[in-house]
Design a protein around this motif. Structure first.
Motif, PDB file in Angstrom:
ATOM      1  N   LYS A  49      34.617  35.803  31.858  1.00 29.62           N
ATOM      2  CA  LYS A  49      36.035  35.531  31.620  1.00 29.62           C
ATOM      3  C   LYS A  49      36.192  34.603  30.426  1.00 29.62           C
ATOM      4  N   VAL A  59      32.294  34.759  36.236  1.00 29.14           N
ATOM      5  CA  VAL A  59      33.370  34.939  37.209  1.00 29.14           C
ATOM      6  C   VAL A  59      32.795  34.748  38.606  1.00 29.14           C
ATOM      7  N   ALA A 147      44.559  37.471  31.655  1.00 26.42           N
ATOM      8  CA  ALA A 147      43.215  36.968  31.353  1.00 26.42           C
ATOM      9  C   ALA A 147      42.408  38.039  30.621  1.00 26.42           C
ATOM     10  N   TYR A 149      38.653  39.612  29.892  1.00 32.28           N
ATOM     11  CA  TYR A 149      37.330  39.714  30.492  1.00 32.28           C
ATOM     12  C   TYR A 149      36.402  40.549  29.611  1.00 32.28           C
TER      13      TYR A 149
END
Length: 212
Positions: A49, A59, A147, A149
């Protein structure tokens, strides 16, 4: 494609998920136990992340479960399939990269852990790095709930040692067994073999480029 005689399946006792592996070496420990040096058939993957402070961070397990559908979709878009394997997540499908695609996690302030346990990771200098890859390759990225990733894989082979128990079943070698001189020797031999293969590939590529 590897011959069935060169494949072995080891089961994760925590969830009973199998992990199919290629047998790289078969040898006996100093205690005369049958051991194997294994490498996953599919590509081991880790989800990272993006963070404003450290760049990338691993994560945690709870968050991983919630983003797996999005990760699977991101892999599917590049024709890869997320596999719920034992010991780690893997991705099935073709994936190619060059040396320019490899980045060093140490220089990027990456905080990471890999899901494989008791892994013997073979680095460029042949040293055991306690299962923590220092170099990796980005497979793909995706966004979810604001977010960012990244799905990545170690750039070098991810190898680990398995030993047959009294019932003939493969088990991950414990920490004490990993210090066995016979196992250390097998890892060193595999490291040297991989280095020779890389040198031959580099030489062949330079010859081909020279002919052009």
């Amino acid at each position: 494609m590897a011959s069935n005689k060169r494949l072995a399946t080891i089961v994760d006792p925590t969830n009973n998920f199998p992990l199919e592996c290629v047998i790289r070496r078969v040898f006996r420990s100093s205690r005369d136990e049958e051991c194997m040096l294994l490498c996953p058939v599919d590509t081991p993957v880790q989800i990272l992340k993006s963070t404003n402070v450290y760049g990338w961070s691993a994560v945690n397990d709870e968050e991983v479960e919630s983003i797996l559908p999005a990760a699977a979709y991101a892999l599917a878009k590049i024709h890869m399939h997320l596999v719920y394997s034992g010991f780690c997540y893997t991705a099935r499908g073709g994936f190619c990269y060059s040396e320019d695609d490899i980045f060093d996690f140490h220089t990027g302030n990456l905080l990471l852990f890999f899901l494989l346990i008791h892994v013997c990771y073979i680095s460029d200098d042949g040293q055991d790095v306690d299962g923590l890859p220092t170099e990796g390759v980005e497979i793909t990225c995706f966004h979810m709930d604001g977010a960012h990733y990244m799905i990545y894989t170690p750039s070098n082979p991810l190898l680990f040692v398995a030993v047959k128990d009294q019932n003939g079943q493969l088990q991950i070698a414990d920490d004490d067994l990993l210090e066995d001189p016979a196992i250390i020797s097998a890892i060193d031999e595999e490291t040297e073999f991989n280095a020779l293969v890389e040198e031959e590939d580099a030489l062949l590529e330079s010859l081909i480029m020279g002919e052009r």
